[in-house]
Design a protein around this motif. Structure first.
Motif, PDB file in Angstrom:
ATOM      1  N   MET A  46     -12.670   7.536  -8.057  1.00 51.20           N
ATOM      2  CA  MET A  46     -12.181   6.215  -7.718  1.00 51.20           C
ATOM      3  C   MET A  46     -10.648   6.240  -7.720  1.00 51.20           C
ATOM      4  N   PHE A  47     -10.083   5.643  -6.708  1.00 53.88           N
ATOM      5  CA  PHE A  47      -8.640   5.505  -6.577  1.00 53.88           C
ATOM      6  C   PHE A  47      -8.319   4.019  -6.667  1.00 53.88           C
ATOM      7  N   ARG A  48      -7.391   3.665  -7.548  1.00 58.14           N
ATOM      8  CA  ARG A  48      -6.988   2.256  -7.674  1.00 58.14           C
ATOM      9  C   ARG A  48      -5.469   2.165  -7.660  1.00 58.14           C
ATOM     10  N   LEU A  49      -4.972   1.223  -6.871  1.00 62.07           N
ATOM     11  CA  LEU A  49      -3.541   1.000  -6.751  1.00 62.07           C
ATOM     12  C   LEU A  49      -3.268  -0.464  -7.094  1.00 62.07           C
ATOM     13  N   TRP A  50      -2.293  -0.676  -7.969  1.00 63.29           N
ATOM     14  CA  TRP A  50      -1.939  -2.022  -8.413  1.00 63.29           C
ATOM     15  C   TRP A  50      -0.630  -2.418  -7.750  1.00 63.29           C
ATOM     16  N   ALA A  51      -0.603  -3.568  -7.133  1.00 63.32           N
ATOM     17  CA  ALA A  51       0.605  -4.083  -6.481  1.00 63.32           C
ATOM     18  C   ALA A  51       1.029  -5.361  -7.186  1.00 63.32           C
ATOM     19  N   LYS A  52       2.357  -5.486  -7.387  1.00 65.56           N
ATOM     20  CA  LYS A  52       2.900  -6.666  -8.057  1.00 65.56           C
ATOM     21  C   LYS A  52       4.103  -7.175  -7.273  1.00 65.56           C
ATOM     22  N   ILE A  53       4.183  -8.486  -7.121  1.00 63.76           N
ATOM     23  CA  ILE A  53       5.368  -9.122  -6.541  1.00 63.76           C
ATOM     24  C   ILE A  53       6.134  -9.758  -7.700  1.00 63.76           C
ATOM     25  N   ILE A  54       7.405  -9.361  -7.809  1.00 64.77           N
ATOM     26  CA  ILE A  54       8.242  -9.790  -8.925  1.00 64.77           C
ATOM     27  C   ILE A  54       9.457 -10.561  -8.418  1.00 64.77           C
ATOM     28  N   LYS A  55       9.755 -11.666  -9.088  1.00 66.21           N
ATOM     29  CA  LYS A  55      10.978 -12.428  -8.810  1.00 66.21           C
ATOM     30  C   LYS A  55      11.546 -12.905 -10.143  1.00 66.21           C
ATOM     31  N   ASP A  56      12.824 -12.631 -10.359  1.00 66.84           N
ATOM     32  CA  ASP A  56      13.508 -13.012 -11.604  1.00 66.84           C
ATOM     33  C   ASP A  56      12.731 -12.540 -12.839  1.00 66.84           C
ATOM     34  N   ASN A  57      12.240 -11.311 -12.787  1.00 67.79           N
ATOM     35  CA  ASN A  57      11.485 -10.683 -13.881  1.00 67.79           C
ATOM     36  C   ASN A  57      10.186 -11.403 -14.218  1.00 67.79           C
ATOM     37  N   HIS A  58       9.641 -12.163 -13.279  1.00 64.79           N
ATOM     38  CA  HIS A  58       8.357 -12.827 -13.468  1.00 64.79           C
ATOM     39  C   HIS A  58       7.372 -12.333 -12.417  1.00 64.79           C
ATOM     40  N   LEU A  59       6.158 -12.109 -12.857  1.00 62.73           N
ATOM     41  CA  LEU A  59       5.087 -11.702 -11.955  1.00 62.73           C
ATOM     42  C   LEU A  59       4.623 -12.922 -11.169  1.00 62.73           C
ATOM     43  N   SER A 109      12.247  -3.169  -2.179  1.00 63.20           N
ATOM     44  CA  SER A 109      13.097  -4.360  -2.244  1.00 63.20           C
ATOM     45  C   SER A 109      13.429  -4.826  -0.831  1.00 63.20           C
ATOM     46  N   GLN A 110      14.330  -5.768  -0.723  1.00 63.11           N
ATOM     47  CA  GLN A 110      14.705  -6.325   0.578  1.00 63.11           C
ATOM     48  C   GLN A 110      15.140  -5.243   1.560  1.00 63.11           C
ATOM     49  N   ASP A 111      15.768  -4.191   1.080  1.00 63.29           N
ATOM     50  CA  ASP A 111      16.239  -3.109   1.951  1.00 63.29           C
ATOM     51  C   ASP A 111      15.111  -2.418   2.716  1.00 63.29           C
ATOM     52  N   GLN A 112      13.906  -2.445   2.186  1.00 56.89           N
ATOM     53  CA  GLN A 112      12.779  -1.768   2.821  1.00 56.89           C
ATOM     54  C   GLN A 112      11.946  -2.676   3.731  1.00 56.89           C
ATOM     55  N   PHE A 113      12.273  -3.949   3.773  1.00 57.34           N
ATOM     56  CA  PHE A 113      11.542  -4.879   4.640  1.00 57.34           C
ATOM     57  C   PHE A 113      12.438  -5.330   5.787  1.00 57.34           C
ATOM     58  N   LEU A 165       8.500  -5.626  -4.401  1.00 55.47           N
ATOM     59  CA  LEU A 165       7.071  -5.330  -4.436  1.00 55.47           C
ATOM     60  C   LEU A 165       6.942  -3.977  -5.102  1.00 55.47           C
ATOM     61  N   GLU A 166       6.178  -3.904  -6.169  1.00 55.46           N
ATOM     62  CA  GLU A 166       5.974  -2.636  -6.869  1.00 55.46           C
ATOM     63  C   GLU A 166       4.527  -2.200  -6.695  1.00 55.46           C
ATOM     64  N   ILE A 167       4.347  -0.927  -6.372  1.00 52.95           N
ATOM     65  CA  ILE A 167       2.993  -0.372  -6.300  1.00 52.95           C
ATOM     66  C   ILE A 167       2.894   0.746  -7.330  1.00 52.95           C
ATOM     67  N   HIS A 168       1.713   0.872  -7.928  1.00 53.07           N
ATOM     68  CA  HIS A 168       1.497   1.817  -9.006  1.00 53.07           C
ATOM     69  C   HIS A 168       0.054   2.308  -8.961  1.00 53.07           C
ATOM     70  N   VAL A 169      -0.124   3.618  -8.896  1.00 57.19           N
ATOM     71  CA  VAL A 169      -1.460   4.190  -8.943  1.00 57.19           C
ATOM     72  C   VAL A 169      -1.933   4.120 -10.395  1.00 57.19           C
ATOM     73  N   ILE A 170      -3.022   3.417 -10.635  1.00 57.59           N
ATOM     74  CA  ILE A 170      -3.508   3.269 -12.011  1.00 57.59           C
ATOM     75  C   ILE A 170      -4.742   4.106 -12.283  1.00 57.59           C
ATOM     76  N   GLU A 171      -5.363   4.647 -11.238  1.00 61.00           N
ATOM     77  CA  GLU A 171      -6.510   5.520 -11.438  1.00 61.00           C
ATOM     78  C   GLU A 171      -6.676   6.423 -10.229  1.00 61.00           C
ATOM     79  N   GLU A 172      -6.908   7.688 -10.500  1.00 57.91           N
ATOM     80  CA  GLU A 172      -7.175   8.650  -9.429  1.00 57.91           C
ATOM     81  C   GLU A 172      -8.409   9.449  -9.759  1.00 57.91           C
ATOM     82  N   ASP A 173      -9.041   9.974  -8.737  1.00 56.03           N
ATOM     83  CA  ASP A 173     -10.261  10.787  -8.907  1.00 56.03           C
ATOM     84  C   ASP A 173     -10.034  11.929  -9.859  1.00 56.03           C
TER      85      ASP A 173
END
Length: 88
Positions: free
Chosen positions: A1-14, A67-71, A80-88
């Motif tokens: 199982m592969f799981r990726l967690w994405a979070k949108i952060i503004k002013d240090n708040h999810l 960040s804004q530079d990539q959009f 936008l932060e992405i993080h792999v939380i589980e891999e096979d």
């Protein structure tokens, strides 16, 4: 199982988060891009541009921030932060 967690952060708040699961036999790279496509669709975002720094950070830590530079369009959050939380 592969799981990726994405979070949108503004002013240090999810603001939003989403976990995407993928149990196909695709390569890790394909799973990451498919998950990112699903995340962008769910959050109604354009796809971010992978810079060399994003690639290097993701390869080392299985985590990166866009960040804004990539959009192309203006984003109403800090990153936008992405993080792999589980891999096979």
């Amino acid at each position: 199982m592969f799981r990726l967690w994405a979070k949108i952060i503004k002013d240090n708040h999810l603001l939003k988060d989403l976990t995407v699961e993928n149990d196909t036999e695709d390569t890790r790279t394909h799973k990451v891009f498919q998950a990112l496509d699903e995340i962008c669709l769910a959050f109604d975002l354009g796809k971010p541009i992978w810079l060399a720094s994003n690639i290097e950070e993701f390869q080392r830590h299985a985590k990166t921030r866009f960040s804004q530079d990539q959009f192309i369009e203006t984003i109403p959050f800090d990153y936008l932060e992405i993080h792999v939380i589980e891999e096979d």
